[in-house]
Design a protein around this motif. Sequence first.
Motif, PDB file in Angstrom:
ATOM      1  N   ASP A 170      20.339  14.655 -21.148  1.00  0.00           N
ATOM      2  CA  ASP A 170      21.786  14.786 -21.059  1.00  0.00           C
ATOM      3  C   ASP A 170      22.227  14.251 -19.704  1.00  0.00           C
ATOM      4  N   PRO A 171      23.024  13.165 -19.665  1.00  0.00           N
ATOM      5  CA  PRO A 171      23.424  12.597 -18.372  1.00  0.00           C
ATOM      6  C   PRO A 171      24.295  13.538 -17.539  1.00  0.00           C
ATOM      7  N   GLN A 172      24.890  14.542 -18.142  1.00  0.00           N
ATOM      8  CA  GLN A 172      25.749  15.473 -17.406  1.00  0.00           C
ATOM      9  C   GLN A 172      25.052  16.802 -17.114  1.00  0.00           C
ATOM     10  N   ARG A 173      23.721  16.890 -17.350  1.00  0.00           N
ATOM     11  CA  ARG A 173      23.034  18.156 -17.107  1.00  0.00           C
ATOM     12  C   ARG A 173      23.085  18.486 -15.618  1.00  0.00           C
ATOM     13  N   ARG A 174      23.013  19.756 -15.315  1.00  0.00           N
ATOM     14  CA  ARG A 174      23.094  20.205 -13.926  1.00  0.00           C
ATOM     15  C   ARG A 174      21.716  20.627 -13.445  1.00  0.00           C
ATOM     16  N   THR A 175      21.461  20.359 -12.182  1.00  0.00           N
ATOM     17  CA  THR A 175      20.224  20.797 -11.558  1.00  0.00           C
ATOM     18  C   THR A 175      20.587  21.767 -10.445  1.00  0.00           C
ATOM     19  N   HIS A 176      19.598  22.241  -9.717  1.00  0.00           N
ATOM     20  CA  HIS A 176      19.858  23.158  -8.605  1.00  0.00           C
ATOM     21  C   HIS A 176      20.684  22.482  -7.513  1.00  0.00           C
ATOM     22  N   ALA A 177      20.566  21.183  -7.384  1.00  0.00           N
ATOM     23  CA  ALA A 177      21.283  20.454  -6.340  1.00  0.00           C
ATOM     24  C   ALA A 177      22.624  19.921  -6.822  1.00  0.00           C
ATOM     25  N   GLY A 178      22.995  20.206  -8.036  1.00  0.00           N
ATOM     26  CA  GLY A 178      24.264  19.720  -8.563  1.00  0.00           C
ATOM     27  C   GLY A 178      24.033  18.784  -9.727  1.00  0.00           C
ATOM     28  N   PRO A 179      25.088  18.124 -10.182  1.00  0.00           N
ATOM     29  CA  PRO A 179      24.938  17.237 -11.336  1.00  0.00           C
ATOM     30  C   PRO A 179      24.111  16.004 -10.994  1.00  0.00           C
ATOM     31  N   CYS A 180      23.410  15.492 -11.992  1.00  0.00           N
ATOM     32  CA  CYS A 180      22.624  14.275 -11.795  1.00  0.00           C
ATOM     33  C   CYS A 180      23.561  13.086 -11.614  1.00  0.00           C
ATOM     34  N   THR A 181      23.119  12.129 -10.823  1.00  0.00           N
ATOM     35  CA  THR A 181      23.933  10.922 -10.647  1.00  0.00           C
ATOM     36  C   THR A 181      23.816  10.052 -11.883  1.00  0.00           C
ATOM     37  N   ARG A 182      24.863   9.331 -12.157  1.00  0.00           N
ATOM     38  CA  ARG A 182      24.877   8.455 -13.319  1.00  0.00           C
ATOM     39  C   ARG A 182      24.072   7.201 -13.026  1.00  0.00           C
ATOM     40  N   THR A 183      23.507   6.631 -14.073  1.00  0.00           N
ATOM     41  CA  THR A 183      22.719   5.409 -13.938  1.00  0.00           C
ATOM     42  C   THR A 183      23.599   4.270 -13.422  1.00  0.00           C
ATOM     43  N   GLY A 184      23.083   3.524 -12.444  1.00  0.00           N
ATOM     44  CA  GLY A 184      23.811   2.381 -11.901  1.00  0.00           C
ATOM     45  C   GLY A 184      24.818   2.732 -10.824  1.00  0.00           C
ATOM     46  N   ALA A 185      24.733   3.938 -10.277  1.00  0.00           N
ATOM     47  CA  ALA A 185      25.707   4.362  -9.261  1.00  0.00           C
ATOM     48  C   ALA A 185      25.620   3.492  -8.013  1.00  0.00           C
ATOM     49  N   TRP A 186      24.399   3.088  -7.615  1.00  0.00           N
ATOM     50  CA  TRP A 186      24.263   2.229  -6.429  1.00  0.00           C
ATOM     51  C   TRP A 186      24.915   0.872  -6.641  1.00  0.00           C
ATOM     52  N   ARG A 187      24.882   0.365  -7.862  1.00  0.00           N
ATOM     53  CA  ARG A 187      25.464  -0.959  -8.139  1.00  0.00           C
ATOM     54  C   ARG A 187      26.983  -0.938  -8.082  1.00  0.00           C
ATOM     55  N   ARG A 188      27.585   0.216  -8.248  1.00  0.00           N
ATOM     56  CA  ARG A 188      29.040   0.303  -8.209  1.00  0.00           C
ATOM     57  C   ARG A 188      29.587   0.457  -6.792  1.00  0.00           C
ATOM     58  N   LEU A 189      28.723   0.703  -5.812  1.00  0.00           N
ATOM     59  CA  LEU A 189      29.182   0.833  -4.425  1.00  0.00           C
ATOM     60  C   LEU A 189      29.565  -0.536  -3.870  1.00  0.00           C
ATOM     61  N   PRO A 190      30.576  -0.590  -2.992  1.00  0.00           N
ATOM     62  CA  PRO A 190      30.951  -1.880  -2.403  1.00  0.00           C
ATOM     63  C   PRO A 190      29.867  -2.390  -1.447  1.00  0.00           C
ATOM     64  N   GLY A 191      29.736  -3.700  -1.366  1.00  0.00           N
ATOM     65  CA  GLY A 191      28.741  -4.315  -0.494  1.00  0.00           C
ATOM     66  C   GLY A 191      28.941  -3.981   0.969  1.00  0.00           C
ATOM     67  N   SER A 192      30.196  -3.755   1.379  1.00  0.00           N
ATOM     68  CA  SER A 192      30.476  -3.417   2.777  1.00  0.00           C
ATOM     69  C   SER A 192      29.899  -2.055   3.150  1.00  0.00           C
ATOM     70  N   PHE A 193      29.653  -1.194   2.181  1.00  0.00           N
ATOM     71  CA  PHE A 193      28.992   0.086   2.432  1.00  0.00           C
ATOM     72  C   PHE A 193      27.489  -0.030   2.219  1.00  0.00           C
ATOM     73  N   LEU A 194      27.093  -0.754   1.197  1.00  0.00           N
ATOM     74  CA  LEU A 194      25.695  -0.814   0.798  1.00  0.00           C
ATOM     75  C   LEU A 194      24.817  -1.539   1.808  1.00  0.00           C
ATOM     76  N   ALA A 195      25.296  -2.636   2.391  1.00  0.00           N
ATOM     77  CA  ALA A 195      24.481  -3.403   3.347  1.00  0.00           C
ATOM     78  C   ALA A 195      24.133  -2.569   4.585  1.00  0.00           C
ATOM     79  N   PRO A 196      25.106  -1.938   5.258  1.00  0.00           N
ATOM     80  CA  PRO A 196      24.723  -1.103   6.405  1.00  0.00           C
ATOM     81  C   PRO A 196      23.889   0.106   5.999  1.00  0.00           C
ATOM     82  N   ALA A 197      24.135   0.666   4.824  1.00  0.00           N
ATOM     83  CA  ALA A 197      23.359   1.824   4.369  1.00  0.00           C
ATOM     84  C   ALA A 197      21.897   1.446   4.189  1.00  0.00           C
ATOM     85  N   VAL A 198      21.639   0.288   3.611  1.00  0.00           N
ATOM     86  CA  VAL A 198      20.258  -0.170   3.433  1.00  0.00           C
ATOM     87  C   VAL A 198      19.614  -0.397   4.793  1.00  0.00           C
ATOM     88  N   LEU A 199      20.347  -0.951   5.746  1.00  0.00           N
ATOM     89  CA  LEU A 199      19.819  -1.183   7.093  1.00  0.00           C
ATOM     90  C   LEU A 199      19.477   0.147   7.782  1.00  0.00           C
TER      91      LEU A 199
END
Length: 77
Positions: free
Chosen positions: A7-36
């Motif tokens: 179930d993609p909406q199941r809850r864990t102890h840390a909260g809801p699971c992230t949806r598949t492809g969440a990293w791909r939806r982030l803007p490149g201006s955030f993702l590039a420094p985050a990877v660095l």
Amino acid sequence: MVAAQADPQRRTHAGPCTRTGAWRRLPGSFLAPAVLVIAVIGYYVPLFGLPLLCFLVVDRIVGAARRRHTERAEVAA
């Protein structure tokens, strides 16, 4: 018995699971420094363990020296 489907909406102890492809939806201006930043942290994390390792080595040496000194004192007495 039927296997439970993931179930993609199941809850864990840390909260809801992230949806598949969440990293791909982030803007490149955030993702590039985050990877660095993640790469730099991954490079330096082993260095945090060096002071601990040095402490453990010195502690073993001091403990062995004290033990040897105590054994000599007991034999002399």
